[in-house]
Design a protein around this motif. Structure first.
Motif, PDB file in Angstrom:
ATOM      1  N   HIS A  35       7.881  87.240 -18.802  1.00  0.00           N
ATOM      2  CA  HIS A  35       6.511  86.732 -18.819  1.00  0.00           C
ATOM      3  C   HIS A  35       5.548  87.838 -19.261  1.00  0.00           C
ATOM      4  N   ASN A  36       5.732  89.030 -18.718  1.00  0.00           N
ATOM      5  CA  ASN A  36       4.876  90.152 -19.104  1.00  0.00           C
ATOM      6  C   ASN A  36       5.025  90.468 -20.582  1.00  0.00           C
ATOM      7  N   ASP A  37       6.247  90.427 -21.085  1.00  0.00           N
ATOM      8  CA  ASP A  37       6.485  90.687 -22.505  1.00  0.00           C
ATOM      9  C   ASP A  37       5.789  89.648 -23.379  1.00  0.00           C
ATOM     10  N   LEU A  38       5.856  88.385 -22.965  1.00  0.00           N
ATOM     11  CA  LEU A  38       5.210  87.321 -23.738  1.00  0.00           C
ATOM     12  C   LEU A  38       3.691  87.467 -23.694  1.00  0.00           C
ATOM     13  N   ARG A  39       3.177  87.729 -22.498  1.00  0.00           N
ATOM     14  CA  ARG A  39       1.731  87.847 -22.315  1.00  0.00           C
ATOM     15  C   ARG A  39       1.163  89.056 -23.052  1.00  0.00           C
ATOM     16  N   ASP A  40       1.900  90.162 -22.991  1.00  0.00           N
ATOM     17  CA  ASP A  40       1.416  91.405 -23.587  1.00  0.00           C
ATOM     18  C   ASP A  40       1.819  91.552 -25.048  1.00  0.00           C
ATOM     19  N   GLY A  41       2.579  90.594 -25.554  1.00  0.00           N
ATOM     20  CA  GLY A  41       3.062  90.666 -26.935  1.00  0.00           C
ATOM     21  C   GLY A  41       1.965  90.379 -27.938  1.00  0.00           C
ATOM     22  N   PRO A  42       2.347  90.338 -29.201  1.00  0.00           N
ATOM     23  CA  PRO A  42       1.351  90.197 -30.263  1.00  0.00           C
ATOM     24  C   PRO A  42       0.609  88.860 -30.254  1.00  0.00           C
ATOM     25  N   ARG A  88      -2.677  77.735 -33.918  1.00  0.00           N
ATOM     26  CA  ARG A  88      -2.617  79.199 -33.881  1.00  0.00           C
ATOM     27  C   ARG A  88      -1.834  79.772 -35.065  1.00  0.00           C
ATOM     28  N   GLY A  89      -1.382  78.904 -35.948  1.00  0.00           N
ATOM     29  CA  GLY A  89      -0.691  79.366 -37.152  1.00  0.00           C
ATOM     30  C   GLY A  89       0.755  79.773 -36.936  1.00  0.00           C
ATOM     31  N   LEU A  90       1.377  79.245 -35.883  1.00  0.00           N
ATOM     32  CA  LEU A  90       2.758  79.613 -35.590  1.00  0.00           C
ATOM     33  C   LEU A  90       3.763  78.522 -35.972  1.00  0.00           C
ATOM     34  N   LEU A  91       3.303  77.289 -36.068  1.00  0.00           N
ATOM     35  CA  LEU A  91       4.144  76.177 -36.526  1.00  0.00           C
ATOM     36  C   LEU A  91       3.447  75.505 -37.685  1.00  0.00           C
ATOM     37  N   GLU A  92       4.240  75.082 -38.644  1.00  0.00           N
ATOM     38  CA  GLU A  92       3.676  74.296 -39.740  1.00  0.00           C
ATOM     39  C   GLU A  92       4.420  72.971 -39.812  1.00  0.00           C
ATOM     40  N   ALA A  93       3.667  71.929 -40.129  1.00  0.00           N
ATOM     41  CA  ALA A  93       4.212  70.582 -40.227  1.00  0.00           C
ATOM     42  C   ALA A  93       4.376  70.223 -41.699  1.00  0.00           C
ATOM     43  N   ARG A  94       5.538  69.669 -42.011  1.00  0.00           N
ATOM     44  CA  ARG A  94       5.802  69.220 -43.375  1.00  0.00           C
ATOM     45  C   ARG A  94       6.275  67.776 -43.311  1.00  0.00           C
ATOM     46  N   VAL A  95       5.700  66.950 -44.168  1.00  0.00           N
ATOM     47  CA  VAL A  95       6.098  65.543 -44.214  1.00  0.00           C
ATOM     48  C   VAL A  95       7.522  65.461 -44.757  1.00  0.00           C
ATOM     49  N   ASP A  96       8.336  64.649 -44.120  1.00  0.00           N
ATOM     50  CA  ASP A  96       9.717  64.439 -44.544  1.00  0.00           C
ATOM     51  C   ASP A  96       9.709  63.693 -45.879  1.00  0.00           C
ATOM     52  N   GLU A  97      10.335  64.262 -46.875  1.00  0.00           N
ATOM     53  CA  GLU A  97      10.356  63.659 -48.219  1.00  0.00           C
ATOM     54  C   GLU A  97      11.087  62.319 -48.243  1.00  0.00           C
ATOM     55  N   LEU A 105       8.918  70.139 -38.411  1.00  0.00           N
ATOM     56  CA  LEU A 105       8.216  71.346 -37.957  1.00  0.00           C
ATOM     57  C   LEU A 105       9.041  72.594 -38.255  1.00  0.00           C
ATOM     58  N   HIS A 106       8.340  73.624 -38.706  1.00  0.00           N
ATOM     59  CA  HIS A 106       8.965  74.891 -39.084  1.00  0.00           C
ATOM     60  C   HIS A 106       8.128  76.042 -38.549  1.00  0.00           C
ATOM     61  N   LEU A 107       8.804  77.146 -38.231  1.00  0.00           N
ATOM     62  CA  LEU A 107       8.075  78.356 -37.862  1.00  0.00           C
ATOM     63  C   LEU A 107       7.385  78.911 -39.102  1.00  0.00           C
ATOM     64  N   THR A 108       6.185  79.418 -38.919  1.00  0.00           N
ATOM     65  CA  THR A 108       5.524  80.126 -40.011  1.00  0.00           C
ATOM     66  C   THR A 108       6.178  81.505 -40.134  1.00  0.00           C
ATOM     67  N   THR A 109       5.850  82.197 -41.187  1.00  0.00           N
ATOM     68  CA  THR A 109       6.382  83.551 -41.384  1.00  0.00           C
ATOM     69  C   THR A 109       5.995  84.440 -40.205  1.00  0.00           C
ATOM     70  N   GLU A 110       4.765  84.320 -39.761  1.00  0.00           N
ATOM     71  CA  GLU A 110       4.309  85.113 -38.616  1.00  0.00           C
ATOM     72  C   GLU A 110       5.101  84.774 -37.361  1.00  0.00           C
ATOM     73  N   GLN A 112       8.097  83.574 -37.189  1.00  0.00           N
ATOM     74  CA  GLN A 112       9.460  84.104 -37.330  1.00  0.00           C
ATOM     75  C   GLN A 112       9.501  85.573 -36.923  1.00  0.00           C
ATOM     76  N   ALA A 113       8.521  86.337 -37.363  1.00  0.00           N
ATOM     77  CA  ALA A 113       8.461  87.764 -37.014  1.00  0.00           C
ATOM     78  C   ALA A 113       8.265  87.953 -35.509  1.00  0.00           C
ATOM     79  N   VAL A 114       7.380  87.156 -34.916  1.00  0.00           N
ATOM     80  CA  VAL A 114       7.136  87.234 -33.468  1.00  0.00           C
ATOM     81  C   VAL A 114       8.407  86.874 -32.716  1.00  0.00           C
ATOM     82  N   HIS A 115       9.047  85.792 -33.129  1.00  0.00           N
ATOM     83  CA  HIS A 115      10.278  85.335 -32.468  1.00  0.00           C
ATOM     84  C   HIS A 115      11.377  86.396 -32.568  1.00  0.00           C
TER      85      HIS A 115
END
Length: 156
Positions: A35-42, A88-97, A105-110, A112-115
């Motif tokens: 919890h501390n790591d998540l709270r204090d993380g980027p 917050r720019g961490l997930l992006e939604a894409r319409v299914d073709e 739903l996909h992780l954004t580049t940011e 992915q780096a955080v994860h």
């Protein structure tokens, strides 16, 4: 006579209770550090936000419904979590073709780096926790915990 039997049963239960107290204490310490790591993380993530990001990291392109089935959580709670992560720019939604009614739903580049950073930190924490245990001891511990789990799962 009854009192002495109760005392014997209570004494027999103490080691079992000590096992679960130890397990509880370990999990509490682990979760508090996490919890501390998540709270204090980027990105100051909550436990559930981290879990949601982890799901989409493992299952990119899944839907919010897939997350609900996987987690068993309330759909409304998950909808709020997903909306917050998107805002917050961490997930992006894409319409299914293939089926435009579905949103994937996909992780954004940011995200992915955080994860990845959180995973590296978690691996360090886990490795530190089992430091000093031999491979044999780790195997024994896993076997014993597995047996405890089976005992609990077999209860009506």
């Amino acid at each position: 006579m009854r009192k002495s039997l109760d005392h014997v049963n209570q004494m027999a239960d103490e080691p079992a209770e000590q096992v679960f107290d130890a397990i509880h204490s370990l999990m509490h310490l682990y979760r508090a550090q996490r919890h501390n790591d998540l709270r204090d993380g980027p990105r100051d993530l909550s436990h559930m936000e981290h879990k949601v990001l982890g799901f989409f990291a493992r299952h990119p392109g899944s839907t919010q419904s897939d997350l609900a089935v996987h987690s068993g959580r309330d759909k409304g709670q998950l909808a709020r979590l997903v909306a917050s992560l998107k805002a917050r720019g961490l997930l992006e939604a894409r319409v299914d073709e293939l089926d435009r009614r579905n949103v994937r739903l996909h992780l954004t580049t940011e995200a992915q780096a955080v994860h990845q950073a959180l995973q590296r930190h978690e691996r360090r924490m886990v490795n530190a926790a089992v430091a000093g245990l031999s491979e044999e001891e780790r195997g024994q511990l896993l076997e014993l915990l597995g047996r405890i789990r089976l005992n609990l799962e077999s209860q009506p």
